[in-house]
Design a protein around this motif. Structure first.
Motif, PDB file in Angstrom:
ATOM      1  N   HIS A   1       0.827  -1.158  -0.021  1.00 62.82           N
ATOM      2  CA  HIS A   1       0.036  -0.015  -0.161  1.00 62.82           C
ATOM      3  C   HIS A   1       1.007   1.216  -0.132  1.00 62.82           C
ATOM      4  O   HIS A   1       1.688   1.445   0.980  1.00 62.82           O
ATOM      5  N   THR A   2       0.890   2.103  -0.995  1.00 69.05           N
ATOM      6  CA  THR A   2       1.597   3.390  -1.241  1.00 69.05           C
ATOM      7  C   THR A   2       0.528   4.336  -1.767  1.00 69.05           C
ATOM      8  O   THR A   2      -0.512   4.147  -2.020  1.00 69.05           O
ATOM      9  N   SER A   3       1.012   5.772  -1.591  1.00 68.53           N
ATOM     10  CA  SER A   3       0.068   6.806  -2.011  1.00 68.53           C
ATOM     11  C   SER A   3       0.922   7.973  -2.017  1.00 68.53           C
ATOM     12  O   SER A   3       2.339   7.915  -1.633  1.00 68.53           O
ATOM     13  N   ASP A   4       0.156   9.083  -2.780  1.00 65.18           N
ATOM     14  CA  ASP A   4       0.777  10.383  -2.539  1.00 65.18           C
ATOM     15  C   ASP A   4       2.240  10.508  -3.102  1.00 65.18           C
ATOM     16  O   ASP A   4       3.220  11.081  -2.630  1.00 65.18           O
ATOM     17  N   TRP A   5       2.424   9.870  -4.390  1.00 67.60           N
ATOM     18  CA  TRP A   5       3.769  10.107  -4.942  1.00 67.60           C
ATOM     19  C   TRP A   5       4.138  11.667  -5.397  1.00 67.60           C
ATOM     20  O   TRP A   5       5.352  11.858  -5.375  1.00 67.60           O
TER      21      TRP A   5
ATOM     22  N   LEU B   1      -0.044  -7.715  -5.087  1.00 67.41           N
ATOM     23  CA  LEU B   1      -0.929  -6.525  -5.413  1.00 67.41           C
ATOM     24  C   LEU B   1      -0.307  -5.241  -4.996  1.00 67.41           C
ATOM     25  O   LEU B   1       0.044  -4.969  -3.771  1.00 67.41           O
ATOM     26  N   VAL B   2       0.108  -4.030  -5.821  1.00 59.18           N
ATOM     27  CA  VAL B   2       0.252  -2.965  -5.400  1.00 59.18           C
ATOM     28  C   VAL B   2      -0.899  -1.921  -5.722  1.00 59.18           C
ATOM     29  O   VAL B   2      -1.482  -2.031  -6.495  1.00 59.18           O
ATOM     30  N   VAL B   3      -1.410  -1.260  -4.355  1.00 60.18           N
ATOM     31  CA  VAL B   3      -2.194  -0.321  -4.348  1.00 60.18           C
ATOM     32  C   VAL B   3      -1.846   1.058  -4.393  1.00 60.18           C
ATOM     33  O   VAL B   3      -0.836   1.337  -3.397  1.00 60.18           O
ATOM     34  N   VAL B   4      -2.117   1.997  -5.267  1.00 58.24           N
ATOM     35  CA  VAL B   4      -1.623   3.373  -5.089  1.00 58.24           C
ATOM     36  C   VAL B   4      -2.884   4.431  -4.731  1.00 58.24           C
ATOM     37  O   VAL B   4      -3.778   4.666  -5.958  1.00 58.24           O
ATOM     38  N   ALA B   5      -3.099   4.950  -3.813  1.00 54.07           N
ATOM     39  CA  ALA B   5      -4.258   5.481  -3.445  1.00 54.07           C
ATOM     40  C   ALA B   5      -4.315   7.007  -3.463  1.00 54.07           C
ATOM     41  O   ALA B   5      -4.548   7.656  -2.756  1.00 54.07           O
TER      42      ALA B   5
ATOM     43  N   ALA C   1       3.543  -8.661  -9.549  1.00 49.03           N
ATOM     44  CA  ALA C   1       2.455  -7.918  -8.922  1.00 49.03           C
ATOM     45  C   ALA C   1       1.332  -7.293  -9.858  1.00 49.03           C
ATOM     46  O   ALA C   1       1.708  -6.953 -10.942  1.00 49.03           O
ATOM     47  N   GLN C   2       0.137  -7.442  -9.576  1.00 48.24           N
ATOM     48  CA  GLN C   2      -0.873  -6.641 -10.266  1.00 48.24           C
ATOM     49  C   GLN C   2      -0.931  -5.219  -9.463  1.00 48.24           C
ATOM     50  O   GLN C   2      -0.454  -4.925  -8.460  1.00 48.24           O
ATOM     51  N   VAL C   3      -1.544  -4.295 -10.242  1.00 47.69           N
ATOM     52  CA  VAL C   3      -1.776  -2.803  -9.613  1.00 47.69           C
ATOM     53  C   VAL C   3      -2.910  -2.152  -9.828  1.00 47.69           C
ATOM     54  O   VAL C   3      -3.412  -2.297 -10.770  1.00 47.69           O
ATOM     55  N   VAL C   4      -3.471  -1.541  -8.721  1.00 51.87           N
ATOM     56  CA  VAL C   4      -4.623  -0.850  -8.815  1.00 51.87           C
ATOM     57  C   VAL C   4      -4.307   0.443  -8.486  1.00 51.87           C
ATOM     58  O   VAL C   4      -3.635   0.565  -7.194  1.00 51.87           O
ATOM     59  N   ILE C   5      -4.772   1.527  -9.207  1.00 53.26           N
ATOM     60  CA  ILE C   5      -4.411   2.858  -8.779  1.00 53.26           C
ATOM     61  C   ILE C   5      -5.700   3.825  -8.856  1.00 53.26           C
ATOM     62  O   ILE C   5      -6.297   3.540  -9.763  1.00 53.26           O
TER      63      ILE C   5
ATOM     64  N   GLY D   1      -5.155   7.411   1.057  1.00 53.64           N
ATOM     65  CA  GLY D   1      -4.282   8.391   0.698  1.00 53.64           C
ATOM     66  C   GLY D   1      -4.764   9.811   0.908  1.00 53.64           C
ATOM     67  O   GLY D   1      -5.967  10.001   1.327  1.00 53.64           O
ATOM     68  N   HIS D   2      -3.854  10.671   0.844  1.00 53.34           N
ATOM     69  CA  HIS D   2      -4.032  12.096   1.113  1.00 53.34           C
ATOM     70  C   HIS D   2      -3.329  12.705   1.974  1.00 53.34           C
ATOM     71  O   HIS D   2      -2.501  13.859   1.721  1.00 53.34           O
ATOM     72  N   LEU D   3      -3.367  12.314   3.075  1.00 56.54           N
ATOM     73  CA  LEU D   3      -2.136  12.772   4.294  1.00 56.54           C
ATOM     74  C   LEU D   3      -1.036  12.192   4.234  1.00 56.54           C
ATOM     75  O   LEU D   3      -0.727  10.830   3.733  1.00 56.54           O
ATOM     76  N   HIS D   4       0.064  12.943   4.162  1.00 52.73           N
ATOM     77  CA  HIS D   4       1.422  12.312   3.932  1.00 52.73           C
ATOM     78  C   HIS D   4       2.035  11.670   5.169  1.00 52.73           C
ATOM     79  O   HIS D   4       3.283  11.427   4.778  1.00 52.73           O
TER      80      HIS D   4
END
Length: 389
Positions: free
Chosen positions: A5-9, A42-46, A75-79, A213-216
């Motif tokens: 789980h990752t986000s806010d690149w 699975l990689v998720v990018v929120a 991995a599969q990816v959902v963004i 995602g949203h807060l850093h």
């Protein structure tokens, strides 16, 4: 299933005018390595892949490289799109890209339709909720209020309706929002609507994992509701953050555990405070000499050439603030005094702001600046003699 789980690149963002693209590329390298070494499924990018709705060319190129490398991984990816992204631009050709195992979800009209993935325990329904602007979805969704809570409550109603049709399926949700109980930093864009921005954690009740995602800053609101935070620091308020991503284990019965995988730190952040002389000679500050520095000077009189002098020891100083100790803040009169020259008023301003008069060289420079603003350099003197401001 192992989920990263990752986000806010925020690809393309700068840090106080320092380019970050090289460091963001290093994070992509790290991400791909973790997918391989931790056998991520699975990689998720929120949300907030980009820093702006119209991203710069180099940021788009890096995003393209990142998605191509992830598509070629195990991995599969959902963004999903965030409030910084353009849903149309990020979602361009998403139906074609799905075929590569990278699922980009940016359309509110698709909320409630999951990406279905399988592991040895059965099916996992991954619901990628794009950033939901209450103004954009209020009318088509018939929301009872203009708020993020109303928008996400309706989105989760649609998710639960889909889940009810799939008994035994585990559910993962990606959402880009400000969820109550979390702490913001200075680098996030305000998404409040009429003062209503926070969403209660209970909105995600019953979900096996909610990737926010949203807060850093990384935050754990419940075992199954978490923020990964941004992979890099984007403000000095994040100096104490540990950056990275959550490695989440889903078992046969849902969430089992989550471990934080730290991301590489390209350059540490430091906030230092004291008089200029103290900062230049305090040996305990040696560890910050290679850091990006925010300095607050407490000198009673604002030092000359403070940035240049600080950078002689801390070459990566980016921000200087002044908070003189024991000195009352200067009050600049709202109305300009009558019968005084522009040059005299400018000198008064310098003294009020700095707590000391301008040097002779500065006074000469100010006179040159005043003269340059007049068609006739003698005008300033003439109007003063006439008693006119």
């Amino acid at each position: 299933m192992r989920i990263l789980h990752t986000s806010d690149w925020h690809l393309g963002r700068s840090f106080h005018r320092e380019g970050m693209l090289e460091h963001q590329a290093a994070y992509v390298d790290h991400l791909v390595e973790v997918v391989d070494s931790e056998r991520v499924d699975l990689v998720v990018v929120a949300g907030d892949v980009y820093d702006r709705a119209l991203p710069q060319v180099d940021a788009v190129r890096l995003a393209d490289e990142a998605l191509a490398r992830l598509a070629g991984s195990r991995a599969q990816v959902v963004i999903t799109s965030g409030n910084h992204d353009s849903a149309q631009r990020l979602g361009f050709s998403s139906r074609l890209i799905d075929a590569a195992g990278v699922f980009i979800r940016t359309d509110a009209g698709g909320v409630g339709t999951p990406v279905l993935l399988d592991d040895e325990h059965g099916t996992v329904a991954v619901h990628g909720l794009p950033y939901l602007d209450p103004d954009a979805v209020r009318e088509p969704w018939g929301l009872p209020a203009r708020s993020h809570e109303a928008a996400l409550t309706e989105a989760m109603r649609r998710v639960r309706a889909d889940t009810a049709r799939r008994p035994g399926v585990r559910t993962v949700v990606l959402a880009h929002a400000f969820v109550a109980g979390a702490e913001p930093s200075d680098s996030e864009r305000d998404i409040s609507v009429g003062g209503v921005s926070r969403v209660p954690t209970k909105v995600f009740d019953g979900v096996d994992y909610a990737a926010l995602g949203h807060l850093h800053g990384r935050q754990v609101l419940t075992d199954t509701v978490r923020y990964s935070g941004s992979p890099l620091a984007y403000s000095f308020s994040e100096a104490g953050h540990v950056k990275g991503s959550w490695l989440v284990e889903l078992g046969a019965d849902g969430f089992e555990r989550a471990d934080f995988v730290e991301a590489p730190v390209p350059r540490r952040l430091a906030r230092i405070r004291g008089t200029l002389d103290d900062l230049l000679h305090d040996l305990t500050l040696t560890e910050h000499e290679d850091a990006w520095v925010q300095a607050t000077l407490t000198d009673a009189v604002r030092p000359l050439q403070a940035m240049e002098r600080l950078r002689s020891r801390f070459p990566h100083t980016l921000v200087i603030g002044f908070e003189p100790v024991g000195v009352r803040p200067a009050r600049v009169p709202v109305a300009l005094p009558r019968g005084r020259s522009d040059h005299a008023i400018a000198l008064d301003f310098v003294e009020a702001m700095r707590g000391a008069p301008a040097t002779p060289a500065e006074a000469t420079l100010l006179q040159t600046a005043v003269d340059a603003c007049c068609e006739d350099p003698d005008v300033d003197v003439l109007v003063t003699r006439a008693g006119v401001t």
